[in-house]
Scaffold this active site. Sequence first.
Site, PDB file in Angstrom:
ATOM      1  N   ASP A  91      60.038 -53.616-104.691  1.00 47.26           N
ATOM      2  CA  ASP A  91      59.663 -52.436-103.919  1.00 47.26           C
ATOM      3  C   ASP A  91      60.557 -52.404-102.678  1.00 47.26           C
ATOM      4  O   ASP A  91      60.349 -53.153-101.722  1.00 47.26           O
ATOM      5  CB  ASP A  91      58.180 -52.517-103.521  1.00 47.26           C
ATOM      6  CG  ASP A  91      57.757 -51.379-102.599  1.00 47.26           C
ATOM      7  OD1 ASP A  91      58.448 -50.343-102.563  1.00 47.26           O
ATOM      8  OD2 ASP A  91      56.729 -51.539-101.894  1.00 47.26           O
ATOM      9  N   ASN A 100      61.200 -53.331 -95.321  1.00 44.67           N
ATOM     10  CA  ASN A 100      61.284 -54.574 -96.098  1.00 44.67           C
ATOM     11  C   ASN A 100      61.518 -54.289 -97.574  1.00 44.67           C
ATOM     12  O   ASN A 100      61.136 -53.225 -98.083  1.00 44.67           O
ATOM     13  CB  ASN A 100      59.980 -55.382 -95.967  1.00 44.67           C
ATOM     14  CG  ASN A 100      59.760 -55.920 -94.574  1.00 44.67           C
ATOM     15  OD1 ASN A 100      60.595 -56.630 -94.028  1.00 44.67           O
ATOM     16  ND2 ASN A 100      58.629 -55.581 -93.973  1.00 44.67           N
ATOM     17  N   VAL A 124      60.274 -55.931-101.000  1.00 43.68           N
ATOM     18  CA  VAL A 124      59.269 -56.860-101.520  1.00 43.68           C
ATOM     19  C   VAL A 124      59.623 -57.206-102.964  1.00 43.68           C
ATOM     20  O   VAL A 124      59.881 -56.323-103.783  1.00 43.68           O
ATOM     21  CB  VAL A 124      57.860 -56.244-101.448  1.00 43.68           C
ATOM     22  CG1 VAL A 124      56.829 -57.213-102.022  1.00 43.68           C
ATOM     23  CG2 VAL A 124      57.499 -55.878-100.018  1.00 43.68           C
ATOM     24  N   ASP A 154      58.049 -44.661-104.342  1.00 48.58           N
ATOM     25  CA  ASP A 154      56.909 -45.506-103.983  1.00 48.58           C
ATOM     26  C   ASP A 154      55.625 -44.702-103.864  1.00 48.58           C
ATOM     27  O   ASP A 154      54.542 -45.178-104.218  1.00 48.58           O
ATOM     28  CB  ASP A 154      57.192 -46.264-102.678  1.00 48.58           C
ATOM     29  CG  ASP A 154      57.528 -45.341-101.518  1.00 48.58           C
ATOM     30  OD1 ASP A 154      57.979 -44.201-101.752  1.00 48.58           O
ATOM     31  OD2 ASP A 154      57.360 -45.772-100.360  1.00 48.58           O
TER      32      ASP A 154
END
Length: 258
Positions: free
Chosen positions: A6, A11, A13, A112
């Site tokens: 992701d 960030n 992940v 997402d």
Amino acid sequence: MLLVIDAGNTNVVFAIFNGKKLLGQWRISTDARRTADEYGVWLTQVLEHANIRPQKITGAVLASVVPQALFDLRQLTKRYFHTELMVIGDPRLKLKLGIGVKIDNPAEVGADRLVNAFAAWKRYKKALIVVDFGTGTTFDVVSAKGDYIGGVIAPGINLSLDALHKAAAKLPNVAIQPPAKVIGTNTIGAMQSGIYYGYVGLIEGICARIKKEYGAKMTVIATGGLASLYAKASPVIEHLEPDLTILGLKELYEMNSR
């Protein structure tokens, strides 16, 4: 084993599933200049520390809102895990999303957000608001029929706090945490109250307006890094799903691999 990625604005992940079991997840700061080899060296060391053999990984899936990182993440999975990366939202793949997308331009929606909407709908099968506490604070709306029908994007909590600190010379950078009281008696207390309760008000206010406009009962789900902090602060949030995105990615991979 499945590698789930992701890639967000703040960030990236990485998570590993062995069948239905989540073996672990790790994050690294997003940097569009990071190469496939930099990802690979870091990730293989992390997996080795967790006693996970990279050779066991047979598939990989990604949702990304950072187009500049896509090439190197593709190279990562090819070079280090010898598998092709399934990219959710790639129009060439014509993947099933598990939900309808009923908005003006479906291509505009971040992958997402669609993954979150699908994962939430699969779990609850009712009209939903998914609040994601990320770089932006997003509100994604799923109808009772299982269609993604739109949403709201607000500045993220850390982004707002950072902007306040940079724009006002005398204001410090403070931790995001529930203050002892609403009325701050010093600068740090006043800023913590403004950020914390300001976003509680934003969450409750936007959810109330979405529900009024939708015109029927809706369930509110929270996900993202700061979700647990805010889920405690407002009765509007009914369910906390911290792993919603990576679980949704896993399920979409399985759906499209059959």
